[in-house]
Enzyme design. Structure first.
Site, PDB file in Angstrom:
ATOM      1  N   THR A   1      -4.926  69.599  49.269  1.00  0.00           N
ATOM      2  CA  THR A   1      -5.384  69.178  47.945  1.00  0.00           C
ATOM      3  C   THR A   1      -4.493  68.073  47.367  1.00  0.00           C
ATOM      4  OG1 THR A   1      -6.113  71.434  47.609  1.00  0.00           O
ATOM      5  CG2 THR A   1      -5.967  70.068  45.641  1.00  0.00           C
TER       6      THR A   1
ATOM      7  N   TYR B   1     -34.408  89.856  37.482  1.00  0.00           N
ATOM      8  CA  TYR B   1     -35.073  89.189  38.608  1.00  0.00           C
ATOM      9  C   TYR B   1     -36.198  90.054  39.188  1.00  0.00           C
ATOM     10  CZ  TYR B   1     -31.030  86.064  38.683  1.00  0.00           C
ATOM     11  OH  TYR B   1     -30.066  85.159  38.353  1.00  0.00           O
TER      12      TYR B   1
ATOM     13  N   GLU C   1      -9.133  77.877  47.820  1.00  0.00           N
ATOM     14  CA  GLU C   1     -10.027  77.981  48.981  1.00  0.00           C
ATOM     15  C   GLU C   1     -11.472  77.626  48.638  1.00  0.00           C
ATOM     16  OE1 GLU C   1      -9.035  77.725  51.674  1.00  0.00           O
ATOM     17  OE2 GLU C   1      -7.012  78.537  51.551  1.00  0.00           O
TER      18      GLU C   1
HETATM   19  C1  LIG Z   1      -3.003  81.978  48.923  1.00  0.00           C
HETATM   20  C2  LIG Z   1      -3.760  80.803  48.396  1.00  0.00           C
HETATM   21  C3  LIG Z   1      -3.783  79.652  49.346  1.00  0.00           C
HETATM   22  C4  LIG Z   1      -4.708  78.615  48.946  1.00  0.00           C
HETATM   23  C5  LIG Z   1      -4.912  77.572  49.731  1.00  0.00           C
HETATM   24  C6  LIG Z   1      -5.890  76.496  49.442  1.00  0.00           C
HETATM   25  O1  LIG Z   1      -6.553  76.471  48.439  1.00  0.00           O
HETATM   26  S1  LIG Z   1      -6.041  75.321  50.650  1.00  0.00           S
HETATM   27  C7  LIG Z   1      -7.226  74.156  50.081  1.00  0.00           C
HETATM   28  C8  LIG Z   1      -8.593  74.731  50.077  1.00  0.00           C
HETATM   29  N1  LIG Z   1      -9.549  73.716  49.752  1.00  0.00           N
HETATM   30  C9  LIG Z   1     -10.837  73.939  49.761  1.00  0.00           C
HETATM   31  O2  LIG Z   1     -11.282  75.042  50.014  1.00  0.00           O
HETATM   32  C10 LIG Z   1     -11.690  72.747  49.509  1.00  0.00           C
HETATM   33  C11 LIG Z   1     -13.123  73.097  49.283  1.00  0.00           C
HETATM   34  N2  LIG Z   1     -13.978  72.095  49.832  1.00  0.00           N
HETATM   35  C12 LIG Z   1     -14.500  72.195  51.095  1.00  0.00           C
HETATM   36  O3  LIG Z   1     -14.215  73.122  51.833  1.00  0.00           O
HETATM   37  C13 LIG Z   1     -15.446  71.110  51.515  1.00  0.00           C
HETATM   38  O4  LIG Z   1     -15.255  69.942  50.857  1.00  0.00           O
HETATM   39  C14 LIG Z   1     -16.884  71.542  51.375  1.00  0.00           C
HETATM   40  C15 LIG Z   1     -17.121  72.662  52.365  1.00  0.00           C
HETATM   41  C16 LIG Z   1     -17.199  72.001  49.960  1.00  0.00           C
HETATM   42  C17 LIG Z   1     -17.775  70.341  51.697  1.00  0.00           C
HETATM   43  O5  LIG Z   1     -17.311  69.706  52.844  1.00  0.00           O
HETATM   44  P1  LIG Z   1     -17.977  68.345  53.357  1.00  0.00           P
HETATM   45  O6  LIG Z   1     -18.151  67.404  52.218  1.00  0.00           O
HETATM   46  O7  LIG Z   1     -17.144  67.916  54.501  1.00  0.00           O
HETATM   47  O8  LIG Z   1     -19.330  68.891  53.870  1.00  0.00           O
HETATM   48  P2  LIG Z   1     -20.822  68.817  53.235  1.00  0.00           P
HETATM   49  O9  LIG Z   1     -20.924  69.522  51.934  1.00  0.00           O
HETATM   50  O10 LIG Z   1     -21.265  67.422  53.296  1.00  0.00           O
HETATM   51  O11 LIG Z   1     -21.546  69.694  54.333  1.00  0.00           O
HETATM   52  C18 LIG Z   1     -21.752  69.210  55.609  1.00  0.00           C
HETATM   53  C19 LIG Z   1     -22.083  70.337  56.534  1.00  0.00           C
HETATM   54  O12 LIG Z   1     -20.864  70.940  56.943  1.00  0.00           O
HETATM   55  C20 LIG Z   1     -20.986  72.344  56.871  1.00  0.00           C
HETATM   56  N3  LIG Z   1     -19.666  72.936  56.678  1.00  0.00           N
HETATM   57  C21 LIG Z   1     -18.788  72.702  55.687  1.00  0.00           C
HETATM   58  N4  LIG Z   1     -17.695  73.436  55.898  1.00  0.00           N
HETATM   59  C22 LIG Z   1     -17.892  74.133  57.045  1.00  0.00           C
HETATM   60  C23 LIG Z   1     -17.113  75.061  57.755  1.00  0.00           C
HETATM   61  N5  LIG Z   1     -15.905  75.433  57.323  1.00  0.00           N
HETATM   62  N6  LIG Z   1     -17.619  75.587  58.874  1.00  0.00           N
HETATM   63  C24 LIG Z   1     -18.858  75.232  59.287  1.00  0.00           C
HETATM   64  N7  LIG Z   1     -19.624  74.354  58.647  1.00  0.00           N
HETATM   65  C25 LIG Z   1     -19.148  73.813  57.537  1.00  0.00           C
HETATM   66  C26 LIG Z   1     -21.905  72.566  55.706  1.00  0.00           C
HETATM   67  O13 LIG Z   1     -22.467  73.861  55.746  1.00  0.00           O
HETATM   68  C27 LIG Z   1     -22.912  71.465  55.918  1.00  0.00           C
HETATM   69  O14 LIG Z   1     -23.845  71.896  56.882  1.00  0.00           O
HETATM   70  P3  LIG Z   1     -25.366  71.417  56.769  1.00  0.00           P
HETATM   71  O15 LIG Z   1     -25.879  72.076  55.520  1.00  0.00           O
HETATM   72  O16 LIG Z   1     -25.330  69.935  56.653  1.00  0.00           O
HETATM   73  O17 LIG Z   1     -25.936  71.950  58.014  1.00  0.00           O
HETATM   74  C1  LIG Z   2      -3.198  79.287  42.947  1.00  0.00           C
HETATM   75  C2  LIG Z   2      -3.626  78.103  43.744  1.00  0.00           C
HETATM   76  C3  LIG Z   2      -3.107  77.903  45.009  1.00  0.00           C
HETATM   77  C4  LIG Z   2      -3.476  76.789  45.761  1.00  0.00           C
HETATM   78  N1  LIG Z   2      -2.913  76.585  46.984  1.00  0.00           N
HETATM   79  C5  LIG Z   2      -3.232  75.475  47.689  1.00  0.00           C
HETATM   80  C6  LIG Z   2      -2.603  75.223  48.957  1.00  0.00           C
HETATM   81  O1  LIG Z   2      -1.793  75.998  49.426  1.00  0.00           O
HETATM   82  N2  LIG Z   2      -2.941  74.105  49.625  1.00  0.00           N
HETATM   83  C7  LIG Z   2      -3.833  73.211  49.126  1.00  0.00           C
HETATM   84  O2  LIG Z   2      -4.100  72.203  49.780  1.00  0.00           O
HETATM   85  N3  LIG Z   2      -4.466  73.435  47.936  1.00  0.00           N
HETATM   86  C8  LIG Z   2      -4.176  74.540  47.208  1.00  0.00           C
HETATM   87  N4  LIG Z   2      -4.798  74.778  46.004  1.00  0.00           N
HETATM   88  C9  LIG Z   2      -5.799  73.831  45.496  1.00  0.00           C
HETATM   89  C10 LIG Z   2      -7.208  74.400  45.527  1.00  0.00           C
HETATM   90  O3  LIG Z   2      -7.668  74.586  46.829  1.00  0.00           O
HETATM   91  C11 LIG Z   2      -8.136  73.502  44.729  1.00  0.00           C
HETATM   92  O4  LIG Z   2      -7.679  73.489  43.398  1.00  0.00           O
HETATM   93  C12 LIG Z   2      -9.563  73.988  44.809  1.00  0.00           C
HETATM   94  O5  LIG Z   2     -10.092  73.756  46.091  1.00  0.00           O
HETATM   95  C13 LIG Z   2     -10.489  73.361  43.738  1.00  0.00           C
HETATM   96  O6  LIG Z   2     -10.472  71.990  43.815  1.00  0.00           O
HETATM   97  P1  LIG Z   2     -10.228  71.063  42.509  1.00  0.00           P
HETATM   98  O7  LIG Z   2      -8.934  71.499  41.914  1.00  0.00           O
HETATM   99  O8  LIG Z   2     -10.363  69.670  42.980  1.00  0.00           O
HETATM  100  O9  LIG Z   2     -11.375  71.433  41.527  1.00  0.00           O
HETATM  101  P2  LIG Z   2     -12.527  70.449  41.016  1.00  0.00           P
HETATM  102  O10 LIG Z   2     -13.389  70.119  42.178  1.00  0.00           O
HETATM  103  O11 LIG Z   2     -11.957  69.311  40.269  1.00  0.00           O
HETATM  104  O12 LIG Z   2     -13.296  71.425  40.048  1.00  0.00           O
HETATM  105  C14 LIG Z   2     -13.538  71.183  38.661  1.00  0.00           C
HETATM  106  C15 LIG Z   2     -14.993  71.583  38.313  1.00  0.00           C
HETATM  107  O13 LIG Z   2     -15.874  70.716  38.969  1.00  0.00           O
HETATM  108  C16 LIG Z   2     -16.896  71.435  39.628  1.00  0.00           C
HETATM  109  N5  LIG Z   2     -17.337  70.713  40.825  1.00  0.00           N
HETATM  110  C17 LIG Z   2     -16.587  69.960  41.666  1.00  0.00           C
HETATM  111  N6  LIG Z   2     -17.341  69.482  42.669  1.00  0.00           N
HETATM  112  C18 LIG Z   2     -18.577  69.939  42.485  1.00  0.00           C
HETATM  113  C19 LIG Z   2     -19.809  69.801  43.196  1.00  0.00           C
HETATM  114  N7  LIG Z   2     -19.884  69.094  44.313  1.00  0.00           N
HETATM  115  N8  LIG Z   2     -20.887  70.430  42.717  1.00  0.00           N
HETATM  116  C20 LIG Z   2     -20.817  71.159  41.597  1.00  0.00           C
HETATM  117  N9  LIG Z   2     -19.684  71.327  40.884  1.00  0.00           N
HETATM  118  C21 LIG Z   2     -18.580  70.730  41.311  1.00  0.00           C
HETATM  119  C22 LIG Z   2     -16.241  72.775  39.988  1.00  0.00           C
HETATM  120  O14 LIG Z   2     -17.207  73.791  40.156  1.00  0.00           O
HETATM  121  C23 LIG Z   2     -15.344  73.007  38.760  1.00  0.00           C
HETATM  122  O15 LIG Z   2     -16.119  73.630  37.757  1.00  0.00           O
HETATM  123  C24 LIG Z   2      -4.428  75.876  45.234  1.00  0.00           C
HETATM  124  C25 LIG Z   2      -4.961  76.094  43.946  1.00  0.00           C
HETATM  125  C26 LIG Z   2      -4.566  77.177  43.205  1.00  0.00           C
HETATM  126  C27 LIG Z   2      -5.139  77.385  41.837  1.00  0.00           C
END
Ligand SMILES: CCC/C=C/C(=O)SCCNC(=O)CCNC(=O)[C@H](O)C(C)(C)COP(=O)([O-])OP(=O)([O-])OC[C@H]1O[C@@H](n2cnc3c(N)ncnc32)[C@H](O)[C@@H]1OP(=O)([O-])[O-]
Ligand SMILES: Cc1cc2nc3c(=O)[nH]c(=O)nc-3n(C[C@H](O)[C@H](O)[C@H](O)COP(=O)(O)OP(=O)(O)OC[C@H]3O[C@@H](n4cnc5c(N)ncnc54)[C@H](O)[C@@H]3O)c2cc1C
Length: 642
Positions: free
Chosen positions: A123, A552, A405
Site C-alpha cells: 500500500t 428480500y 486486505e
Molecule cells: C494483519 C494485517 C495485515 C494487513 C495487510 C494488508 O492489508 S496488505 C495490502 C492488502 N491490499 C489489498 O488487499 C488491496 C485490495 N485490492 C486488490 O486486491 C485488487 O486491487 C483488486 C482485487 C480489488 C482488483 O485487482 P485488479 O485491478 O488487478 O483486478 P480487476 O478488478 O481488474 O479484476 C481482474 C480479474 O482478476 C481477478 N482477481 C483479482 N484478484 C484475484 C486473486 N487474488 N485471485 C484470483 N483472481 C483474482 C478478478 O476476479 C477479475 O476476474 P474477472 O472478473 O475479470 O474474471
Molecule cells: C490496520 C491496517 C494494517 C495494514 N497493513 C498493511 C500491510 O501490512 N501492508 C500493506 O501493504 N498495506 C497494509 N494496510 C493497508 C490496507 O491494505 C489498505 O488501507 C486497504 O487495502 C484499503 O485501501 P485504501 O486505504 O487505499 O482505501 P481506499 O481505496 O482509498 O478506500 C476509501 C473508500 O473508497 C472506496 N473505494 C475505493 N475503490 C473503490 C472501487 N473501485 N469501487 C467502490 N468503492 C471504492 C472504498 O470502499 C472506501 O469506502 C493496512 C491497513 C490497516 C488499516
C-alpha cells in the site's frame, strides 16, 4: 465443545497445555496492564516478551505448527500486535508462495530462524485498493542486471505496512516492473531496508513509523521511500514470473498469482475474527451473569442482567455467529491450503473460486464481528466503556479487518464479478457449468418457503430459503447491470450504477455460505450433547439471520407475514433455550485470563474488587495532587477567589 471449536481433541488439549505452561512463566506475562502503558512502553514490553519467546518457544510449543504458534502469540503477545506480526502473517507466506526454490533456500531459513525480520510493503500513501495505479517503480537496468526501485513522488511512499516503520530490516515490496520502457504491472521484490548489523536504514531508503492509530498500536505501521535504490535482478520473486538477464519477461500462469499473499491473509483472518468476537462475548456474557441490576419480578431479588431478553438478544445471535465464522473459516483454510498446493504445481484453475469466496467472507465476517463486539461492549454498560473491559481494544483491532486486505465494499464487488458471470451462465442456459459454490443459482426454487411447514427438515428448508433470496438478488442485480448495458451504458458506468445492488447479492451469497458451513459441521457431530447444544445455536442462527434479511424474501412473497411471525417466535424460543448454556458456550473457547486481559471478563467473576484494584493502579493515582492541578487549575481557582 473445545474440540469442535479448535478442530480436534488433540488441538484443544494442546491449547490447554500451552496456556498452563505460560501461566507458570511470569517472564511472559504483561508486566502491568497494557491500557496503562504508553505506546513506546507497549512496544518495549512486546519486544521483551518476543525475544524470550524466540529463546523458549521450543519448550512451550511445536514451532512448526502454525495453530500452536498462533495460540502462543495470542496469550503472550496479545492482539494489539507485536514487532514481528507481519513477518509470520505475510512476509513468510509471500516468500513461500512466490519465491522460487532457489530463492526460498536463500531467504526462508533465515526468516524462520528470525535472523532477519520482514514485512509486506504494498500500500502507498496515494493508493491501497487500486493496485494497478501504485506508483513505486522497479526499472530494469540491463547493463548492471539490477532493478532500480524509485518513489517518484510523495503519493508513491509506501504507507501502512505493519512493522515496516522500525522493526523490519527486509520487506517484500510491490512495485511496477518496467523493462525496456514497458510496464509489466505490480510485482513483488525482496528488498533489504536496513543494515543487518546497525539496523540503520540503507542509503537510498527513507523509512519511519506512521504514528498512532485507532488500535494495533504495538505494530509500527510504516512509510518507505526509495531514491533510485538498486537490488539484484534475482530479487524479483520468481516462482511464477521470471525476468532473464537480457530482460526477457516470462509471464505467470495466472495474471493475479502475485496477489496470493493477500488471499492467504483473507483465508486465515476469518478464524482470527471469530476468536476476537468470541473473546468480547466471553467477557460480556461472564460479566452479565455477575452483574445484577433491577428486578423482573418485583417480589424477587435483583436479577443477573443476562436474564433480560434484550440482553440475550444482544449477545446470543453473536455467539452463534462466532461459531459459524469459526466453522466457515476452518473450511476456507482447508480450501486455501488445497488451492495453494495446486497453484505451486502450476494448476491455477481454482484461484477464481477461492478469490471470490475469501473476498465475500472477509467482508461479511469482519463487519458482523465489529457489530457483535460493539454490542458486547454496550451490553456491559458503563464498565464496558472502561479499558478495564478491554473490549474497546478488541473492537479497534477487529474492525481494522474491514479495511486491511481489501476494503470491504471493494472486496464485495470482487465477489459480485464472479456472481454476475455465474448469472450470465444461468441466463444463457449453461447452468451445468456453474461451480459448486454457485450451483444453486441454476436450480429452480419452490414458489414459497416451507420453513414453518416442515420444521424438522434438518435445516434444509432454511438453506433453501437463503438460496432463494441470494439467487433472486444475484439475478436481479445482474439483470439491472445487463439491462443498463443493453441501453448503451459503458460497462464500468453500468457496473457503478448497480454496485449497491451487486454488493447486496454478494452479502447474501456469503451469508448463505456461512449458514451452510454451520449446517455441515453440525451434521458431522457424533456426540449427542454437543450436537444438541450446537443445534440450538444453529436454530438461533438461521432464524436470526433470516429475520435480518427478511425484506428480500417478503418482497416476492417467498416468505409470508405469518412465516415471519414464526421465525420471530423461533428466535425468542432459542434465546431462552440457549440461556442456561450461554456462559459455557463461550467458556468452551478456553481463553485464559492472561489472554483475555479483561477485568470484567475474569473467569472467577470477582469483578468489583478487581475493578477497584485496577483503578487504584492507574498512574494518575500515584499522587493525590497532580501537577496539572498545582500548575494550572489551582492558580485558576485562586485567581477566581480574589
Ligand atoms: C494483519 C494485517 C495485515 C494487513 C495487510 C494488508 O492489508 S496488505 C495490502 C492488502 N491490499 C489489498 O488487499 C488491496 C485490495 N485490492 C486488490 O486486491 C485488487 O486491487 C483488486 C482485487 C480489488 C482488483 O485487482 P485488479 O485491478 O488487478 O483486478 P480487476 O478488478 O481488474 O479484476 C481482474 C480479474 O482478476 C481477478 N482477481 C483479482 N484478484 C484475484 C486473486 N487474488 N485471485 C484470483 N483472481 C483474482 C478478478 O476476479 C477479475 O476476474 P474477472 O472478473 O475479470 O474474471
Ligand atoms: C490496520 C491496517 C494494517 C495494514 N497493513 C498493511 C500491510 O501490512 N501492508 C500493506 O501493504 N498495506 C497494509 N494496510 C493497508 C490496507 O491494505 C489498505 O488501507 C486497504 O487495502 C484499503 O485501501 P485504501 O486505504 O487505499 O482505501 P481506499 O481505496 O482509498 O478506500 C476509501 C473508500 O473508497 C472506496 N473505494 C475505493 N475503490 C473503490 C472501487 N473501485 N469501487 C467502490 N468503492 C471504492 C472504498 O470502499 C472506501 O469506502 C493496512 C491497513 C490497516 C488499516
Amino acid at each position: 465443545m473445545a474440540a469442535q471449536i479448535w478442530g480436534s481433541e488433540k488441538r484443544a488439549r494442546r491449547r490447554r497445555e500451552i496456556s498452563a505452561k505460560i501461566a507458570q512463566m511470569p517472564e511472559l506475562h504483561d508486566s502491568k496492564p497494557l491500557p496503562f502503558m504508553t505506546r513506546e512502553e507497549k512496544i518495549m514490553e512486546s519486544a521483551r516478551k518476543l525475544t524470550i519467546l524466540t529463546e523458549k518457544m521450543g519448550q512451550i510449543i511445536d514451532p512448526t505448527d502454525p495453530a500452536e504458534l498462533y495460540h502462543l502469540n495470542n496469550e503472550v503477545l496479545g492482539l494489539e500486535g507485536n514487532p514481528m506480526a507481519l513477518h509470520g502473517v505475510m512476509f513468510i507466506p509471500a516468500l513461500s508462495a512466490q519465491a522460487s526454490d532457489e530463492q526460498q533456500a536463500k531467504w526462508l531459513p533465515r526468516a524462520l530462524r528470525r535472523e532477519i525480520i520482514g514485512t509486506y510493503a504494498q500500500t502507498e500513501l496515494g493508493h491501497g485498493t487500486n493496485l494497478q495505479n501504485l506508483e513505486t517503480t522497479a526499472t530494469y537496468d540491463l547493463a548492471t542486471q539490477e532493478f532500480v526501485l524509485h518513489t517518484p513522488q510523495i503519493t508513491a511512499l509506501k504507507w501502512w505496512p505493519g512493522n515496516l516503520g522500525k522493526s523490519s530490516n527486509y520487506a517484500v515490496v510491490v512495485a511496477h516492473m518496467i523493462i525496456k520502457a514497458k510496464n509489466y504491472g505490480p510485482h513483488p521484490f525482496m528488498v533489504q531496508l536496513r543494515d543487518e548489523k546497525t539496523h540503520e536504514p540503507l542509503p537510498g531508503i527513507t523509512i519511519g513509523d506512521i504514528g498512532p492509530k485507532m488500535a494495533y498500536n504495538i505494530v509500527d505501521n510504516g512509510f518507505l521511500g526509495f531514491n533510485k535504490y538498486r537490488i539484484p535482478r534475482t530479487n524479483l520473486l520468481m516462482r511464477h514470473t521470471k525476468v532473464e538477464a537480457d530482460g526477457t519477461y516470462i509471464k505467470p500462469p495466472h495474471a493475479k498469482i502475485n496477489y496470493s499473499a493477500m488471499v492467504h491473509v483473507r483465508a486465515y483472518m476469518l478464524t482470527g475474527q471469530a476468536i476476537m468476537l468470541a473473546s468480547a462475548l466471553n467477557i460480556a456474557t461472564r460479566y452479565s451473569s455477575v452483574r445484577r441490576q433491577g428486578q423482573i419480578d418485583k417480589s424477587q431479588p435483583e436479577v443477573k442482567v443476562l436474564e433480560y431478553q434484550t440482553q440475550q438478544h444482544r449477545l446470543f445471535p453473536s455467539i452463534a455467529r462466532a461459531y459459524a465464522f469459526q466453522f466457515a473459516g476452518a473450511e476456507t483454510v482447508k480450501l486455501y491450503e488445497h488451492v495453494l498446493k495446486e497453484m505451486k504445481s502450476g494448476n491455477v484453475s481454482l484461484m477464481a473460486d477461492l478469490h471470490a469466496l475469501t473476498s465475500g467472507l472477509k467482508s461479511v465476517v469482519t463487519y458482523q464481528t465489529g457489530e457483535g463486539i460493539e454490542q458486547a461492549r454496550m451490553a456491559c454498560g458503563g464498565h464496558g466503556y472502561s479499558m478495564a473491559s478491554y473490549i474497546s481494544e478488541i473492537y479497534g483491532v477487529a474492525i481494522g479487518g474491514c479495511t486491511y486486505e481489501g476494503e470491504n465494499m471493494v472486496m464485495l464487488l470482487q465477489l459480485a464479478r464472479y456472481l454476475v458471470k455465474s448469472a450470465a451462465l444461468v441466463k444463457s442456459g449453461q447452468s451445468s457449468k456453474l461451480g459448486p459454490l454457485v450451483a444453486y443459482l441454476g436450480v429452480k426454487s419452490e414458489p414459497t418457503s416451507l420453513i414453518d411447514r416442515i420444521p424438522n427438515s434438518g435445516f434444509t428448508e432454511y438453506v433453501k430459503t437463503f438460496q432463494h433470496v441470494s439467487k433472486r438478488q444475484t439475478l436481479k442485480a445482474a439483470d439491472m447491470f445487463f439491462g443498463l448495458m443493453e441501453k448503451g451504458e459503458k460497462r464500468e458506468i453500468a457496473w457503478n450504477k448497480c454496485s449497491v445492488e451487486l454488493n447486496r447479492a454478494s452479502r447474501l451469497h456469503t451469508r448463505l455460505f456461512i449458514v451452510e458451513a454451520f449446517v455441515r459441521r453440525v451434521n458431522e457431530i457424533a456426540d449427542i450433547r454437543i450436537k444438541e447444544a450446537l443445534t440450538d445455536l444453529l436454530h438461533l442462527h438461521v432464524n436470526y439471520e433470516l429475520l435480518d434479511i427478511a425484506s428480500y424474501a417478503l418482497e416476492d412473497g417467498f416468505l409470508s407475514a405469518s412465516q415471519l411471525d414464526y421465525i420471530r417466535d423461533q428466535v425468542y424460543l432459542y434465546l431462552g433455550k440457549i440461556r442456561p448454556n450461554a456462559v459455557s458456550l463461550l467458556d468452551s473457547w478456553e481463553f485464559s485470563d492472561i489472554e483475555l486481559r479483561s477485568v470484567l471478563g475474569r473467569r472467577d467473576g470477582n469483578v468489583y474488587e478487581n475493578l477497584f484494584k485496577w483503578a487504584k493502579s492507574s498512574p494518575l493515582n500515584k499522587t493525590d495532587v497532580l501537577s496539572s492541578v498545582t500548575q494550572y487549575l489551582k492558580p485558576m481557582m485562586e485567581k477566581a477567589r480574589l
